[in-house]
Every structure is written in structure tokens, then in C-alpha cells.
Design a protein around this motif. Sequence first.
Motif, PDB file in Angstrom:
ATOM      1  N   ALA A 240       0.832  -1.209   0.000  1.00 32.52           N
ATOM      2  CA  ALA A 240       0.000   0.000   0.000  1.00 32.52           C
ATOM      3  C   ALA A 240       0.864   1.255   0.000  1.00 32.52           C
ATOM      4  O   ALA A 240       0.560   2.235  -0.689  1.00 32.52           O
TER       5      ALA A 240
ATOM      6  N   MET B 202       2.010   1.811  -3.459  1.00 32.38           N
ATOM      7  CA  MET B 202       0.930   2.332  -4.297  1.00 32.38           C
ATOM      8  C   MET B 202       0.725   3.825  -4.045  1.00 32.38           C
ATOM      9  O   MET B 202       0.502   4.615  -4.980  1.00 32.38           O
ATOM     10  N   LEU B 203       0.813   4.236  -2.784  1.00 32.79           N
ATOM     11  CA  LEU B 203       0.704   5.660  -2.465  1.00 32.79           C
ATOM     12  C   LEU B 203       1.869   6.436  -3.083  1.00 32.79           C
ATOM     13  O   LEU B 203       1.686   7.561  -3.552  1.00 32.79           O
TER      14      LEU B 203
ATOM     15  N   HIS C 148      -4.909   3.220  -7.563  1.00 30.88           N
ATOM     16  CA  HIS C 148      -6.140   3.510  -6.815  1.00 30.88           C
ATOM     17  C   HIS C 148      -6.939   2.233  -6.561  1.00 30.88           C
ATOM     18  O   HIS C 148      -7.460   2.013  -5.458  1.00 30.88           O
TER      19      HIS C 148
ATOM     20  N   GLU D  98      -5.874  -0.896  -6.344  1.00 33.44           N
ATOM     21  CA  GLU D  98      -5.220  -1.743  -5.343  1.00 33.44           C
ATOM     22  C   GLU D  98      -5.379  -1.165  -3.938  1.00 33.44           C
ATOM     23  O   GLU D  98      -5.572  -1.902  -2.965  1.00 33.44           O
ATOM     24  N   LEU D  99      -5.306   0.159  -3.829  1.00 35.84           N
ATOM     25  CA  LEU D  99      -5.502   0.789  -2.512  1.00 35.84           C
ATOM     26  C   LEU D  99      -6.935   0.605  -2.024  1.00 35.84           C
ATOM     27  O   LEU D  99      -7.171   0.437  -0.823  1.00 35.84           O
TER      28      LEU D  99
ATOM     29  N   TYR E   9      -7.007  -2.755  -0.503  1.00 33.55           N
ATOM     30  CA  TYR E   9      -6.275  -2.769   0.761  1.00 33.55           C
ATOM     31  C   TYR E   9      -7.111  -2.154   1.879  1.00 33.55           C
ATOM     32  O   TYR E   9      -7.263  -2.744   2.964  1.00 33.55           O
ATOM     33  N   TYR E  10      -7.672  -0.963   1.624  1.00 34.11           N
ATOM     34  CA  TYR E  10      -8.433  -0.290   2.673  1.00 34.11           C
ATOM     35  C   TYR E  10      -9.721  -1.040   3.008  1.00 34.11           C
ATOM     36  O   TYR E  10     -10.157  -1.056   4.168  1.00 34.11           O
TER      37      TYR E  10
ATOM     38  N   HIS F 103     -10.943   5.655  -3.126  1.00 35.38           N
ATOM     39  CA  HIS F 103     -10.020   5.161  -4.152  1.00 35.38           C
ATOM     40  C   HIS F 103     -10.763   4.429  -5.277  1.00 35.38           C
ATOM     41  O   HIS F 103     -10.339   4.502  -6.429  1.00 35.38           O
TER      42      HIS F 103
END
Length: 456
Positions: free
Chosen positions: A395, A398-399, A412, A414-415, A418-419, A431
Motif C-alpha cells: 500500500a 501504491m501511495l 487507486h 489496489e488501494l 487494501y483499505y 479510491h
Amino acid sequence: MHRPLFLGRFFVRPLRAKAIFACLALLLVGTVFVGAVFGPRLLREYQFRRHMRTARIAFEQFVADNAVNELNAAVALRPDSAEAEYLLGVANRKAGHLDDVRPHLNRAAELGWPGKDIRFQLTLLAFQAGDHRAEAELKQTIGLAMPDDVAEETYESLAIGYLSEYRLNEADVVLDYWVRWRPERIRPKLLRAEIFGVTRLHDAQMEQYKQILALDPDNYPAHLGSAHILLDKHDVDKAMAEYRWCREHWPGDLSPPLGIAGCYQHRGELGEARKILEDLLTKRLSSDQRAHVLAELGQVAYQDRAFEDAIPMLTESLELNPYDERAEYALGMCLVKVGRRKEAEEHTQRSKEIEKARQQLADVEVQILSQPADADLRYAAGMALAKLGSPKASAAMMLAALRWDPTHPRAHAELAKYYQGIGRSDLAKQHESLAVNDVEKRASDKVHHPGAHDGS
């Protein structure tokens, strides 16, 4: 006539002796009562102060992970200590555990720690997390008059932040400035050694450690770093000497005994390696640490052809850490030796998949070093980290991709996953929306500008 009794240095008569014995009994009862009431509190305070003292030594030696361990223990003993919470936030930032910083700083603020210190640490955190506004704010302070400790924390944070972003040229510039300002300081030299490590220039890294030890013969990170390089180069005797020095000077660190066990393995002294590793299993270990020790113990058993003994150790290790390709491979080989070929194939195949993902990550990291602003490379690194079971690191990557390309749709997406997985549905929806909008925008741009470069 009663004969006098001897008590201590005084002669007393029987009646007075009874009174004295009664007083002594009361004193003993009082002592036991006070000990029962105040003893545990005094013991906790002693342990708290010991952990705080050891944490400060860890800070002085730039061993941030050890400081985190000591301060976690201190906070468990004294949850009301603003200083312990503040330092734990600082230690986590220095160690790169960025998700764990803000909760401790917030708790320190609630307990009354000065707001100015909290705000400064949050600015350093923001930069290390990739906030370019915080970067600009910190860079403006370089060369300004400020207390030495604040200046050094600023330079350190800038260097660590650039290192984590693979922006090695910028990190080098900060370290050069720092060394010119304070040529006797050890910390910038240790960070430069890290740069050599990232770029795989291990001879230069070893030379840097030698320079550090010439200035500071008791520098723990330089001794430990030297030991790792020496073992990798199969210079076992010198590595053993360094690891033993480290174990003597920091008995609570897991790295030295693991290194010593590794040296014994290289020598073929498997019984000695086994003793050290079995002793480590009796200690209080995190799940990751236990997985590591079990994996090494399983490797020793495999080398010793004790295949039946190795199988349960390697199995438990992989239950705790399913992304250790060496443990997967060793388990596969052990299963072959005992005739369980079908299971063995699954583990050897799994080891190949993990090894491939690690190689992909290593290849992408090399490319990022020369192209740090390429968002696609950072996205690829994030995907490799996800395959290796590091969702937080994935993550973060990705950021980092979004900092260089805020409209990167796959980052976005993938995030958002994750979130959603960690229960932050608010961020997940944000995202998801950005991923859809960015895909639609890029599709529209292709229609209207067919010759434009598509960076997705």
C-alpha cells in the motif's frame, strides 16, 4: 532472680525481651504488608526505568527497532507516561513503522507532551510517508539557525525519506550537507552505508563501516552490519567475532545469536547451531521472530539429514510466515526424503513462485533507482510486495506511485482493495471512485488525443 538474656549487643530481662520480640514481630508484619502493597509498584517502576534507559541507549546507537521493543515494554508498564508514548512514536518513525507513529504521538499529546514537539514529529512523519508539501517545508529549514537536535532530526528524516523513495541522489545531497556541518557525526555515515547497501555496493559499505568504527569503536550498527557482510562473503571466523561482540553488547537483540548459529551452520557444526536456536525458542518472541528461528532450526535438521524432525519445524514456520521460500524449499526436500512426493511438489512449486516474486521486486527496485519518478515502476513494486505477503509495504508503494501520478487507476484500485481489507470503507470508496474516474478520463483522452502517451 531472673538471669538476663543476650539479644544482639544488649542484655535484657525476660519481660523486656517479650516486649522487644513483640515489637520485632510487628515490624516484620509491617514490612511484609508494605512489601505486598508497594513492592509490585516499586518493581514496575524499576523495570520501567530500565526499559527507558535501554531505549535511550538504542537511540544513541541508532538501533531504532530495539528502541521500539524497549519502549513497548515501558508503555505496557506505565501507560500514563507521556514521555514513553512520545519516544515510542519517534522510534517507530525512525524504524520506518509509519502506521504506528501517529497513535503514540496522539496519546502523548493527550498525556500533556508539548504540542510543538508533536507537530514537528508529524511533519517528519508526513515527509517520510511521501508528502511533498512536508518535504518543501523541511528543505526550507536547511541552513537556518535551529537547535542541533532539531537540525539533526530534520536531516535524518530527509535522508530516510529519500532512501525509502529510492531517491538516492537527494539523500546523498542531504548527507553531504550534514557531514560538512558536523563532520564528527556518525549517523550520516551510517545512512550512507545504507545507500551502499541499497545499491548493492557491499565493498563500499564495508569500507564505510570501517571508517565508522575507526571513529567510534563501540558502534553497534557498524559491527552488526560488518558481521552480515562478512557472513555473506563466507568469511566465517571474522563474522563470528563480530556477532559475538554484538551479542555481548546487546544481549536482547535476536540478530547476533541468529548470526552465530549461521556461522556454525557454515562450519558444519550443526549441534552448536541447534543449541543456540533451541535456546532462542525458549525466549519471548514475536510470531515473525519465532517463524525465523523455526525456519533456521528446520534448515539445520535438514542439513543433518534429520528429515522427520525438520518437517514439523518447517511446517510451523510456514504457518507463521507463508512467504519464506527457503523454508518452503527445505520442507519440499524433506518430504521427498520421507516419500511424501505429492506434498513435496506443492512446496517446491510454492518456493519457486515466491523466489520469482522476490526477483521481480529486486529487478524493479534497480529500475526505480534510475527512474524514481516512474509511477508504473512503483506500482509494479507494490504488486510484487503484495505477492510476498507485505500488504502495508504494498500500500505504501501504491501511495508512492500516486505521488508521482495522482491519476494512476491501477494504484487507486489496489488501494481500494487494501483499505476494504482493513475495514477503512471510507478510504476504499474514495479510491474506488478515483480509479473509475481515472480510467474514464484516460479513455476519453485516448479518443480525443490518440497520439498521447498512455502511462497506465
